[in-house]
Motif scaffolding. Structure first.
Motif, PDB file in Angstrom:
ATOM      1  N   SER A  24      73.694   5.741  12.617  1.00 18.46           N
ATOM      2  CA  SER A  24      74.518   6.477  13.413  1.00 18.46           C
ATOM      3  C   SER A  24      73.954   8.026  13.633  1.00 18.46           C
ATOM      4  O   SER A  24      73.974   8.599  14.663  1.00 18.46           O
ATOM      5  N   SER A  65      85.960   9.086  25.583  1.00 20.45           N
ATOM      6  CA  SER A  65      84.779   9.541  26.113  1.00 20.45           C
ATOM      7  C   SER A  65      84.532  10.995  25.630  1.00 20.45           C
ATOM      8  O   SER A  65      83.410  11.556  26.151  1.00 20.45           O
ATOM      9  N   GLY A  86      80.304   8.606  33.068  1.00 20.67           N
ATOM     10  CA  GLY A  86      79.874   8.061  31.789  1.00 20.67           C
ATOM     11  C   GLY A  86      78.561   8.736  31.200  1.00 20.67           C
ATOM     12  O   GLY A  86      77.902   8.242  30.271  1.00 20.67           O
ATOM     13  N   GLU A  87      78.005   9.618  32.053  1.00 21.57           N
ATOM     14  CA  GLU A  87      76.750  10.147  31.585  1.00 21.57           C
ATOM     15  C   GLU A  87      76.854  10.816  30.556  1.00 21.57           C
ATOM     16  O   GLU A  87      77.596  11.781  30.198  1.00 21.57           O
ATOM     17  N   ASN A  88      75.766  10.644  29.330  1.00 20.04           N
ATOM     18  CA  ASN A  88      76.096  11.216  28.028  1.00 20.04           C
ATOM     19  C   ASN A  88      77.107  10.958  27.246  1.00 20.04           C
ATOM     20  O   ASN A  88      77.121  11.510  26.172  1.00 20.04           O
ATOM     21  N   CYS A  89      77.954  10.134  27.644  1.00 22.21           N
ATOM     22  CA  CYS A  89      79.040   9.857  26.720  1.00 22.21           C
ATOM     23  C   CYS A  89      79.147   8.911  25.651  1.00 22.21           C
ATOM     24  O   CYS A  89      79.726   8.817  24.924  1.00 22.21           O
ATOM     25  N   TYR A  90      77.666   8.380  25.555  1.00 24.88           N
ATOM     26  CA  TYR A  90      77.249   7.612  24.252  1.00 24.88           C
ATOM     27  C   TYR A  90      77.234   8.624  23.007  1.00 24.88           C
ATOM     28  O   TYR A  90      77.403   8.130  21.981  1.00 24.88           O
ATOM     29  N   CYS A 140      79.071  15.735  27.927  1.00 23.90           N
ATOM     30  CA  CYS A 140      79.546  14.545  28.460  1.00 23.90           C
ATOM     31  C   CYS A 140      80.441  14.467  29.842  1.00 23.90           C
ATOM     32  O   CYS A 140      81.301  15.309  29.825  1.00 23.90           O
ATOM     33  N   GLN A 152      69.960  12.819  19.345  1.00 21.04           N
ATOM     34  CA  GLN A 152      70.536  13.261  20.334  1.00 21.04           C
ATOM     35  C   GLN A 152      70.841  14.848  20.605  1.00 21.04           C
ATOM     36  O   GLN A 152      71.058  15.336  21.543  1.00 21.04           O
ATOM     37  N   ALA A 209      80.583   8.500  21.668  1.00 23.09           N
ATOM     38  CA  ALA A 209      81.181   7.354  21.274  1.00 23.09           C
ATOM     39  C   ALA A 209      80.329   7.078  19.716  1.00 23.09           C
ATOM     40  O   ALA A 209      80.880   6.811  18.511  1.00 23.09           O
ATOM     41  N   ASN A 210      79.072   7.861  19.615  1.00 19.83           N
ATOM     42  CA  ASN A 210      78.480   7.812  18.367  1.00 19.83           C
ATOM     43  C   ASN A 210      79.194   8.771  17.323  1.00 19.83           C
ATOM     44  O   ASN A 210      79.127   8.512  16.144  1.00 19.83           O
TER      45      ASN A 210
END
Length: 227
Positions: free
Chosen positions: A164, A48, A187-191, A182, A171, A194-195
Motif C-alpha cells: 500500500s 472517496s 471516480g477519477e483518481n479516487c483510488y 479526487c 501516486q 482508497a489506498n
C-alpha cells in the motif's frame, strides 16, 4: 538470536501494551465518529474522500476530533516502539523501534498540522509515507533472522502495508508532495483515497499486532533460562 538474559520489569511491559490498546481504541473511535458524521452529509461519497480531508477545519465540523484521533494514534505507535525498545532484542529491534518513532512522530504532526496548514501537512505526510515504507520493510526483513520480532500475523500486515505504501509513493506528485485531486462524482483518481484509508487501517493493525508480539516476548522473558 537469543533473548536478553536479564529478567525485565514485566509490569512496565503490561502498562505499555494496555496503553497501546487504549490509544488504538480511542483513535479508532474518533475516526469512526468523523466518518459517520461526514456520511450523514455526503453518503457513500465519504469513502472517496482522502482521509486527511476529515481534518480540514474549514470543511469538517468534527475536524478537531479527527486530528486528536491522529495524535492518539501517533502516541499509540510511540508506546509500541518504546515497548519494543525495552525488550533489548539487539540492533535490529532498535532499528525498527527508531523507525517506528519516526512514523509515530509524523502521525502526531499530521494531527498538529492538518491539511489547513498545507505546506507543513505535505511535508509531515510525506515523512509518514517514507517512514511506513522503511518500517514495513524492516519488519519483513526481521522475519528472516529475527522471527521473534516478526510474527506471522505481523508479517502479513507488513506485506500489505508495504504494498500500500509503495503504491502511494508511485501516486505521489514529488514536485508538490501531494496527490492529484479526487473527483467523487466521476471516480477519477479516487483510488488514492482508497489506498490512503487502507494505509491508515494497516498502520493501526500493525501497531496492535506488535503489541501482541511484545506481550508474547515479555512472557517468554519471564521463563527460566535453561542451559
Amino acid at each position: 538470536m537469543q533473548l536478553a538474559q536479564q529478567t525485565p520489569n514485566t509490569d512496565l511491559h503490561k502498562l505499555v501494551i494496555w496503553m497501546i490498546f487504549g490509544g488504538a481504541l480511542v483513535s479508532a473511535t474518533g475516526i469512526s465518529i468523523c466518518v459517520w458524521a461526514q456520511y450523514q452529509e455526503v453518503g457513500a461519497a465519504v469513502f472517496s474522500l482522502r482521509a486527511d480531508f476529515l481534518g480540514d477545519y474549514m470543511r469538517t465540523p468534527l475536524a478537531y476530533v479527527y486530528n486528536m484521533a491522529l495524535i492518539m494514534a501517533g502516541l499509540c505507535i510511540l508506546l509500541a516502539m518504546y515497548g519494543l525498545y525495552l525488550l533489548k532484542l539487539g540492533h535490529f529491534g532498535h532499528y525498527i523501534s527508531f523507525t517506528g518513532l519516526w512514523v509515530g512522530g509524523s502521525i502526531i504532526l499530521m494531527g498538529v498540522f492538518p491539511i489547513n496548514y498545507l505546506t507543513e501537512h505535505r511535508v509531515v505526510s510525506t515523512s509518514f509515507l517514507l517512514g511506513t515504507v522503511m518500517l514495513h520493510f524492516l519488519t519483513l526483513a526481521a522475519r528472516i533472522n529475527h522471527k521473534e520480532i516478526c510474527s506471522k500475523r505481523l508479517f502479513f500486515i507488513s506485506t500489505l502495508g508495504l504494498a500500500s505504501a509503495l503504491g502511494l509513493m508511485f501516486q505521489l506528485n514529488w514536485q508538490t508532495l501531494d496527490f492529484d485531486a479526487c473527483d467523487p462524482h466521476t471516480g477519477e483518481n479516487c483510488y488514492v483515497a482508497a489506498n490512503m484509508w487502507l494505509q491508515t487501517n494497516l498502520t493501526m493493525l500493525w501497531c496492535l499486532m506488535l503489541a501482541f508480539t511484545i506481550k508474547k516476548l515479555s512472557h517468554s522473558l519471564q521463563q527460566p533460562q535453561h542451559h
